[in-house]
Design an enzyme around this catalytic site. Sequence first.
Site, mmCIF file in Angstrom:
data_model
loop_
_atom_site.group_PDB
_atom_site.id
_atom_site.type_symbol
_atom_site.label_atom_id
_atom_site.label_comp_id
_atom_site.label_asym_id
_atom_site.label_seq_id
_atom_site.Cartn_x
_atom_site.Cartn_y
_atom_site.Cartn_z
ATOM 1 N N SER A 49 0.682 -1.219 -0.099
ATOM 2 C CA SER A 49 -0.155 -0.053 -0.018
ATOM 3 C C SER A 49 0.824 1.602 -0.082
ATOM 4 C CB SER A 49 -1.092 0.366 1.330
ATOM 5 O OG SER A 49 -0.144 0.581 2.281
ATOM 6 N N GLU A 109 -5.488 -4.470 -7.316
ATOM 7 C CA GLU A 109 -5.727 -4.037 -9.017
ATOM 8 C C GLU A 109 -6.422 -4.959 -10.103
ATOM 9 O OE1 GLU A 109 -3.874 -1.139 -9.037
ATOM 10 O OE2 GLU A 109 -2.386 -1.638 -7.256
ATOM 11 N N TYR A 168 0.835 10.329 -10.994
ATOM 12 C CA TYR A 168 -0.783 10.547 -10.664
ATOM 13 C C TYR A 168 -0.708 11.036 -9.124
ATOM 14 C CZ TYR A 168 -1.449 6.649 -14.227
ATOM 15 O OH TYR A 168 -1.223 6.286 -15.212
ATOM 16 N N CYS A 201 -10.781 15.260 -6.378
ATOM 17 C CA CYS A 201 -12.670 15.506 -6.237
ATOM 18 C C CYS A 201 -12.679 16.149 -8.092
ATOM 19 C CB CYS A 201 -12.581 16.625 -5.628
ATOM 20 S SG CYS A 201 -12.580 17.842 -5.938
HETATM 21 P P1 ADP Z 1 -4.978 2.645 -2.754
HETATM 22 O O1 ADP Z 1 -4.834 1.447 -3.267
HETATM 23 O O2 ADP Z 1 -6.197 2.917 -3.041
HETATM 24 O O3 ADP Z 1 -4.208 3.497 -4.307
HETATM 25 P P2 ADP Z 1 -3.075 2.585 -0.247
HETATM 26 O O4 ADP Z 1 -4.087 1.730 0.316
HETATM 27 O O5 ADP Z 1 -1.662 2.699 -1.555
HETATM 28 O O6 ADP Z 1 -4.614 3.894 -2.136
HETATM 29 O O7 ADP Z 1 -2.486 3.793 0.388
HETATM 30 C C1 ADP Z 1 -3.367 4.906 0.922
HETATM 31 C C2 ADP Z 1 -2.291 5.508 2.133
HETATM 32 O O8 ADP Z 1 -2.376 6.524 0.710
HETATM 33 C C3 ADP Z 1 -3.443 6.380 2.791
HETATM 34 O O9 ADP Z 1 -2.906 5.710 3.734
HETATM 35 C C4 ADP Z 1 -2.271 7.846 2.874
HETATM 36 O O10 ADP Z 1 -0.928 6.986 3.518
HETATM 37 C C5 ADP Z 1 -0.989 7.854 1.525
HETATM 38 N N1 ADP Z 1 -1.755 8.596 0.742
HETATM 39 C C6 ADP Z 1 -1.386 9.621 -0.636
HETATM 40 N N2 ADP Z 1 -1.463 11.125 -0.433
HETATM 41 C C7 ADP Z 1 -3.158 10.999 -0.521
HETATM 42 C C8 ADP Z 1 -3.931 11.458 -0.057
HETATM 43 N N3 ADP Z 1 -4.031 12.757 -1.467
HETATM 44 N N4 ADP Z 1 -5.144 11.011 -0.057
HETATM 45 C C9 ADP Z 1 -5.450 9.981 0.518
HETATM 46 N N5 ADP Z 1 -4.326 9.089 0.985
HETATM 47 C C10 ADP Z 1 -3.229 9.446 1.169
#
Ligand code: ADP
Length: 206
Positions: A60, A92, A176, A180
Site C-alpha cells: 500500500s 489491482e 498521479y 475531487c
Molecule cells: P490505493 O490502493 O487506493 O491506491 P493505498 O491503500 O495504497 O491506496 O494507500 C492509501 C494511503 O495513501 C493512505 O493511507 C495515505 O497514507 C496515502 N496517501 C497518499 N496520498 C493521499 C491522498 N491524496 N489522500 C489520501 N491518502 C493518501
Amino acid sequence: MDHAFTKLRPGCIEVICGCMYSGKTEELIRQIRRCEFAKQDFLTFKPEIDKRYSEDEIVSHNNESLQSIVIANAKDIYKHVQHTTRVIGIDEAQFFDSEIVEVATKLAQHGRRVIVAGLDTDWQGRPFGPMGELLAVADIIRKQYAICVQCGESATRTQRLVADDSEVLVGSFKMYEARCRDHFDPELSVRLASSKAPSKASSIHP
Ligand code: ADP
C-alpha cells in the site's frame, strides 16, 4: 481444478473500489489480516503488470505489505485454490480482463469469499477494465475516498500528471494524484503530450 471447489457456504464477492491513494490496498490488507486472526485459509493475488513496489507482495502507499501470488490471467487463480482456501484477495483488479468476473463468480458460487480491490475509473474518468462488471455482480461494495490534493475535499478521481496519453501507464506519486470531481482534468496529460515531446515516463509503459 474443479475438485478443489467443494462447496463452503456462504460465498460472496466483495469489491473495494475508489481512486488512487483512497486506501483500497490498505483495506484489502486489513480484511486479509482479519482472516488470519480468524484462522481462515486465504490467498492473495496481483496482476503481473503491477510490479511497482514489489515482485511478490501487495504494497500500500503507506507501506503495508502482504505476500501475494503474481498471475498473468485471472484463470490462473484456479491453479492455486485448495479445498481449504476460504478467502481469495485480488489487488489491482482493473488490470485483468473481463474473465475475472467469471472467475470471481465461480469462486463465490463455490463458497469462497472473494475480495477484489481495484480502481473504478481510469485517468480519463472512465470505468476501468472489468471493474464496472465486478461492481454489478458484487454482494458487498466498499467505495474508498482519497483526499483531493488541490482542495482537501474527498477525492474520487485519479489525475494523471505526465505527458502521456497511453491507456495504461503504471505509476505512482509523481505520475498521479488524487483529485475531487471539480479539480479533475482528464485533458491535462493529453495537452501536455501534444505540447512537448514524450516525457521519460512513457518509457515505463508496460
Ligand atoms: P490505493 O490502493 O487506493 O491506491 P493505498 O491503500 O495504497 O491506496 O494507500 C492509501 C494511503 O495513501 C493512505 O493511507 C495515505 O497514507 C496515502 N496517501 C497518499 N496520498 C493521499 C491522498 N491524496 N489522500 C489520501 N491518502 C493518501
